[in-house]
Design an enzyme around this catalytic site. Structure first.
Site, PDB file in Angstrom:
ATOM      1  CB  CYS A   1      25.559  65.682  81.954  1.00 40.77           C
ATOM      2  SG  CYS A   1      26.639  65.887  80.552  1.00 40.77           S
ATOM      3  CG  HIS A  29      24.577  61.043  80.865  1.00 36.46           C
ATOM      4  ND1 HIS A  29      23.325  61.601  80.705  1.00 36.46           N
ATOM      5  CD2 HIS A  29      25.439  61.904  80.275  1.00 36.46           C
ATOM      6  CE1 HIS A  29      23.421  62.735  80.044  1.00 36.46           C
ATOM      7  NE2 HIS A  29      24.693  62.933  79.763  1.00 36.46           N
ATOM      8  CD  GLU A  48      21.321  59.614  82.905  1.00 41.63           C
ATOM      9  OE1 GLU A  48      22.179  59.666  83.805  1.00 41.63           O
ATOM     10  OE2 GLU A  48      21.334  60.372  81.910  1.00 41.63           O
TER      11      GLU A  48
HETATM   12  N1  GLN Z   1      26.922  69.767  76.413  1.00 41.60           N
HETATM   13  C1  GLN Z   1      25.765  69.927  77.241  1.00 41.60           C
HETATM   14  C2  GLN Z   1      25.701  71.323  77.835  1.00 41.60           C
HETATM   15  O1  GLN Z   1      26.651  72.045  77.781  1.00 41.60           O
HETATM   16  C3  GLN Z   1      25.726  68.893  78.341  1.00 41.60           C
HETATM   17  C4  GLN Z   1      25.702  67.518  77.738  1.00 41.60           C
HETATM   18  C5  GLN Z   1      24.906  66.517  78.501  1.00 41.60           C
HETATM   19  O2  GLN Z   1      24.117  66.827  79.395  1.00 41.60           O
HETATM   20  N2  GLN Z   1      25.047  65.280  78.106  1.00 41.60           N
HETATM   21  O3  GLN Z   1      24.708  71.688  78.352  1.00 41.60           O
END
Ligand code: GLN
Length: 186
Positions: free
Chosen positions: A79, A169, A171
């Site tokens: 992410c 995610h 995890e």
């Molecule tokens: N929206 C976050 C970003 O742009 C990422 C979201 C996340 O890691 N769950 O950094």
């Protein structure tokens, strides 16, 4: 096997619990001296990439981490972590480590409605649960990037050598196979 987990912000504890349950030793990375341990792999967790990017520089660990990834330390980037290793962001002028030749779109599913759960096929693994939280997706992949999973036609997981980039995610779900795949690469 010792894994360094970036722990300046975001969902690092869940990665730690999972990796420890699989027998890996974990070191939380917050300052330069944390990088003095020998590390067999790195985890860049979810969170807020702009905040993480700023803290990495403030804490003076940006360059040494970038160098480790460039020199071939395996990395599991989830992410916000994926945003940190992307070579290009479609909707943001920043580039952070820039080690993964892909174009990533931040908050690609919309800011508010961007959190959902699904099960998709992942190459080398099979069906895996995927939790997305204000997630990015991958718009374009460069040469040598293997696409591991897609969701509704958008790329959500890739591998480039020993760099794993995931929009979701792993995890946060009970399934351990993505972390096992990463540990095997370490
Ligand atoms: N929206 C976050 C970003 O742009 C990422 C979201 C996340 O890691 N769950 O950094």
């Amino acid at each position: 096997m010792r894994i360094g987990i970036l722990a300046v912000q975001g969902a690092f504890i869940e990665h730690r619990k999972k990796l420890e349950s699989l027998g890996a030793e974990c070191v939380e990375l917050r300052k330069k001296s944390d990088l003095e341990h020998h590390l067999d792999g790195l985890v860049l967790p979810g969170g807020e990439s702009t905040v993480q990017g700023m803290l990495l520089r403030e804490l003076d660990i940006f360059q040494p981490l970038k160098q480790m990834i460039e020199q071939g330390t395996p990395v599991l980037a989830t992410c916000a972590g994926l945003i940190l290793i992307a070579k290009r962001l479609a909707n943001d002028p920043h580039i952070y480590f820039g080690t993964l030749p892909v174009t990533v779109r931040r908050n690609a599913y919309g800011r508010q409605l961007g959190s959902f759960h699904t099960v998709q096929e992942m190459k080398h693994i099979g069906s895996v649960p995927m939790t997305f939280i204000r997630a990015p997706y991958i718009e374009e992949t460069g040469e040598g990037v293997e696409i591991l999973a897609e969701h509704e036609g958008k790329i959500v997981a890739v591998r480039y050598g020993v760099q794993f980039g995931l929009a979701f995610h792993p995890e946060l779900d009970k399934d351990n196979r993505i972390h096992e795949l990463f540990l095997n690469a370490c």
